[in-house]
Design a protein around this motif. Sequence first.
Motif, PDB file in Angstrom:
ATOM      1  N   LEU A   1      20.012  13.078  -5.418  1.00  0.00           N
ATOM      2  CA  LEU A   1      21.285  13.277  -5.860  1.00  0.00           C
ATOM      3  C   LEU A   1      21.964  14.273  -4.800  1.00  0.00           C
ATOM      4  N   GLU A   2      23.312  13.401  -4.588  1.00  0.00           N
ATOM      5  CA  GLU A   2      24.281  14.533  -3.771  1.00  0.00           C
ATOM      6  C   GLU A   2      25.747  14.136  -4.321  1.00  0.00           C
ATOM      7  N   PHE A   3      26.635  15.194  -4.214  1.00  0.00           N
ATOM      8  CA  PHE A   3      27.995  15.123  -4.583  1.00  0.00           C
ATOM      9  C   PHE A   3      29.065  15.119  -3.508  1.00  0.00           C
ATOM     10  N   SER A   4      29.884  14.181  -3.740  1.00  0.00           N
ATOM     11  CA  SER A   4      30.962  14.122  -2.776  1.00  0.00           C
ATOM     12  C   SER A   4      32.451  14.260  -3.514  1.00  0.00           C
ATOM     13  N   PRO A   5      32.738  15.356  -3.885  1.00  0.00           N
ATOM     14  CA  PRO A   5      33.820  15.712  -4.807  1.00  0.00           C
ATOM     15  C   PRO A   5      35.205  15.150  -4.324  1.00  0.00           C
ATOM     16  N   PHE A   6      36.165  14.594  -5.108  1.00  0.00           N
ATOM     17  CA  PHE A   6      37.619  14.174  -4.810  1.00  0.00           C
ATOM     18  C   PHE A   6      38.282  15.322  -4.465  1.00  0.00           C
ATOM     19  N   PHE A   7      38.197  16.743  -5.044  1.00  0.00           N
ATOM     20  CA  PHE A   7      38.855  17.986  -4.865  1.00  0.00           C
ATOM     21  C   PHE A   7      38.050  18.919  -4.365  1.00  0.00           C
ATOM     22  N   PRO A   8      38.463  20.001  -3.803  1.00  0.00           N
ATOM     23  CA  PRO A   8      37.815  21.177  -3.286  1.00  0.00           C
ATOM     24  C   PRO A   8      36.872  21.675  -4.188  1.00  0.00           C
ATOM     25  N   TRP A   9      35.641  22.201  -4.075  1.00  0.00           N
ATOM     26  CA  TRP A   9      34.792  22.662  -4.844  1.00  0.00           C
ATOM     27  C   TRP A   9      35.504  23.953  -5.645  1.00  0.00           C
TER      28      TRP A   9
ATOM     29  N   GLY B   1      37.601  25.930 -10.988  1.00  0.00           N
ATOM     30  CA  GLY B   1      38.521  26.366 -11.786  1.00  0.00           C
ATOM     31  C   GLY B   1      38.791  25.627 -12.749  1.00  0.00           C
ATOM     32  N   LEU B   2      38.697  24.216 -12.525  1.00  0.00           N
ATOM     33  CA  LEU B   2      38.903  23.357 -13.811  1.00  0.00           C
ATOM     34  C   LEU B   2      37.778  23.481 -14.926  1.00  0.00           C
TER      35      LEU B   2
ATOM     36  N   LEU C   1      34.949  16.007 -15.599  1.00  0.00           N
ATOM     37  CA  LEU C   1      34.739  16.943 -14.476  1.00  0.00           C
ATOM     38  C   LEU C   1      33.535  16.175 -13.491  1.00  0.00           C
ATOM     39  N   LEU C   2      32.593  15.466 -14.112  1.00  0.00           N
ATOM     40  CA  LEU C   2      31.440  14.765 -13.460  1.00  0.00           C
ATOM     41  C   LEU C   2      32.166  13.813 -12.385  1.00  0.00           C
ATOM     42  N   ALA C   3      32.893  13.118 -12.975  1.00  0.00           N
ATOM     43  CA  ALA C   3      33.541  11.831 -12.346  1.00  0.00           C
ATOM     44  C   ALA C   3      34.379  12.714 -11.035  1.00  0.00           C
ATOM     45  N   LEU C   4      35.098  13.768 -11.201  1.00  0.00           N
ATOM     46  CA  LEU C   4      35.640  14.294 -10.230  1.00  0.00           C
ATOM     47  C   LEU C   4      34.916  14.697  -9.013  1.00  0.00           C
ATOM     48  N   ALA C   5      33.596  15.278  -9.351  1.00  0.00           N
ATOM     49  CA  ALA C   5      32.530  15.820  -8.507  1.00  0.00           C
ATOM     50  C   ALA C   5      31.806  14.654  -7.891  1.00  0.00           C
ATOM     51  N   ASN C   6      31.942  13.313  -8.270  1.00  0.00           N
ATOM     52  CA  ASN C   6      31.549  11.984  -7.584  1.00  0.00           C
ATOM     53  C   ASN C   6      30.057  12.323  -7.353  1.00  0.00           C
ATOM     54  N   PRO C   7      29.277  12.278  -8.133  1.00  0.00           N
ATOM     55  CA  PRO C   7      27.865  12.150  -7.937  1.00  0.00           C
ATOM     56  C   PRO C   7      27.271  10.790  -7.336  1.00  0.00           C
ATOM     57  N   THR C   8      26.340  10.990  -6.440  1.00  0.00           N
ATOM     58  CA  THR C   8      26.080   9.813  -5.538  1.00  0.00           C
ATOM     59  C   THR C   8      24.408   9.839  -5.481  1.00  0.00           C
ATOM     60  N   LEU C   9      23.773   8.733  -5.792  1.00  0.00           N
ATOM     61  CA  LEU C   9      22.173   8.685  -5.590  1.00  0.00           C
ATOM     62  C   LEU C   9      22.013   8.077  -4.336  1.00  0.00           C
ATOM     63  N   LEU C  10      21.319   8.852  -3.275  1.00  0.00           N
ATOM     64  CA  LEU C  10      20.910   8.488  -2.126  1.00  0.00           C
ATOM     65  C   LEU C  10      19.452   8.135  -1.918  1.00  0.00           C
ATOM     66  N   GLN C  11      19.168   6.682  -1.505  1.00  0.00           N
ATOM     67  CA  GLN C  11      17.681   6.449  -1.104  1.00  0.00           C
ATOM     68  C   GLN C  11      17.583   5.977   0.350  1.00  0.00           C
ATOM     69  N   GLU C  12      16.538   6.834   1.108  1.00  0.00           N
ATOM     70  CA  GLU C  12      16.438   6.588   2.667  1.00  0.00           C
ATOM     71  C   GLU C  12      15.432   5.411   2.560  1.00  0.00           C
ATOM     72  N   ASP C  13      15.628   4.826   3.610  1.00  0.00           N
ATOM     73  CA  ASP C  13      14.998   3.620   3.969  1.00  0.00           C
ATOM     74  C   ASP C  13      14.003   3.839   5.234  1.00  0.00           C
ATOM     75  N   ARG C  14      12.806   4.165   5.294  1.00  0.00           N
ATOM     76  CA  ARG C  14      11.810   4.894   6.192  1.00  0.00           C
ATOM     77  C   ARG C  14      10.799   3.789   6.511  1.00  0.00           C
ATOM     78  N   GLU C  15      10.421   3.785   7.979  1.00  0.00           N
ATOM     79  CA  GLU C  15       9.362   2.927   8.517  1.00  0.00           C
ATOM     80  C   GLU C  15       8.452   3.860   9.015  1.00  0.00           C
ATOM     81  N   GLN C  16       7.208   3.640   8.503  1.00  0.00           N
ATOM     82  CA  GLN C  16       6.080   4.420   8.857  1.00  0.00           C
ATOM     83  C   GLN C  16       5.614   4.239  10.227  1.00  0.00           C
TER      84      GLN C  16
END
Length: 688
Positions: free
Chosen positions: A3-11, A16-17, A47-62
């Motif tokens: 889980l990573e965050f890509s906020p729409f406003f600076p942290w 502050g909000l 506030l959670l929507a403004l922080a824009n949480p994103t689920l990341l899944q890596e595609d790896r090859e053995q």
Amino acid sequence: MTLEFSPFFPWPVLIGLGVLAFVLCALAFWRRVRGASLRTLALAFLLLALANPTLLQEDREQLSTIVPIVVDRSQSQQTDERKRQTDEALAELRDRFARYPNIETRIVEVADDPDSDTPSTRLYTALRSAVSDVPPARLGAAVFVTDGQIHDLPGTNQELGFNAPVHGLITGQPDEFDRRVEVVRAPRFGIVNEEQELTLRVVDDGRATNTPAQVTVRMNGDQIATFRASPGINTPFPFTVPRAGNNVMEFSVDELPGEVTTANNRAVHVIDGIRQNLRVLLVSGEPHAGERAWRNLLKSDASVDLVHFTILRPPEKQDGTPINELSLIAFPTRELFVEKIKDFDLIIFDRYKHRGVLPILYYDYISQYVQNGGALLIAAGPEHASEDSIALTPLEQVLPASPTGDVHSAAFYPHLSEVGQKHPVTRGLDPSGQTPPAWGRWFRTIDVDQPRGQTVMEGDGNRPLLVLNRQGQGRVAMLLSDQGWLWARGFEGGGPHVALYRRIAHWLMKEPELEEEALTARSSGRTLEATRQTIGDDPGPATVRFPSGRTETIAMTQAEPGQYRFERRMDEVGLFQVSNGEFSTLVHVGAVDAPEFKAMISTEETLKPYAEKTHGLVTRVASGENITLPDILPVRGEIRVSNPNRMSIRMTDESVLRGVNSLPLFAGFAGLSALLFAVAAMWWREGR
């Protein structure tokens, strides 16, 4: 998945909000405002929507596990049995590893370094080079297919550079043995006909045979001695240097049934023979202009002990002078031609005629001297065609030509005959290739019947001028003119009298470089050069026998008249045999003490410490006439124990990232629905 965050406003703005929302919610709860919980939930979703949480899944090859297979193709592996075992083991390994799709093999075949004069088996260096682009974590194991003779392994207390098992598959049989002979200590130079000594040793590798070795010694191709030597003990061998120049000594031990190879059953040593002092007897007839040419040439060589007599007063000369007033040295005929004749390397008769000075029996002694290996040179003048010619004495039996009694007087340019252009005594006498030669003229020759031997120089009308012949074990040369002194004086530009006279003398004294028919070979590094000297036609190709036992026919090209040679860089080192017709010679290519020949038996002991250190396996592949390989055991994680029956392969956990899939949690209808639900719930609560 992360889980990573890509906020729409600076942290800092979001923080502050968040603080403001927390204060408002706390105040609402403190004042017991209706709907405080729903307000808090709505603000949290916002506030959670403004922080824009994103689920990341890596595609790896053995990634695959790398297993290098290092195959020993050095010279010690070139016996028929070991080559077969190696080929079969490699084919079986390919087949077995092909069953594991996650294992990638790298086949590395290692032969001797062609640029090295001291070949050695450098398998570890080849291994490191083959996996230099592989991360250590991907290396599953290192497999060596070898006879165990590896010369570049690091110390057992040093790091190998990878953390994976080392497996050794050993060719050969467990009870091998091999006998070899080596020259331990030997002189490089020796005085001709003086005794020298070298030390050799017979070595038995592997199981001891306790059998004395029969050693055969050959000098320049001729057998000179046989003796028994105990293995492992230095054995001195005295010998006599037979001739000047290169002398090739060959030592060979008899083959033992079942030994690994016979390639090291022979050893050679080349010793240069040096004549300490050449004893030359020069007997001149009446003084003449050419006498000084011979004397100056012989006296200019510090290695020549010259005994020179000029017959100034023959017995028939009677002028009444008292003996005690004569300043002449009596000719010590008996001392020279009976008692000490064998001490001379060369006898020269320069315009000498039989005048009673030498008893007739002494000419027979001279003939026997030649037959037994002596050297005789006749420099003939007009007296050779007279009634007092030494050709009319018992010396006639060794002379290559008989005078007709005629003296031919005419100006001519000495030139080389067809044979002379090829003969090493006269070949290349600069500038003999010109017609006529750029030499001064001579004016007299002695006519002779058809000579025996080789006529290498001719005079006017192709009359024989210089005749060379072998007689018994000795040699005879006849120069049928007394005009050579004209070249020495520079008449009409002179000629190559010094080179000609010196070559004649050296040929008479059997210098190897001047042999008419000879095969010689020498090496420089790993380059073999063979030279065939002949006064006949093209001798054809040479046959080369390699240390491994294989033979190859190599064409020889004409380098100059009478000389054919080839030059080839060899892919093997060791003792080579070069043959052409009835001639054969030996030459050692590369360093004599190369590690590749120090031991030829197979061994497990070399790799065992490394296998124990890395939990690997060392085993022989031979099982009677067939081969047997251990099974392959893939292992996940660290290998902590050795398996005596299987080759453990440490499977890698390494993978490569092919792509990343991202899913924003508050993007689209899902996020909008969550926010609307929170706001609607808050309004619903407010409306009650």
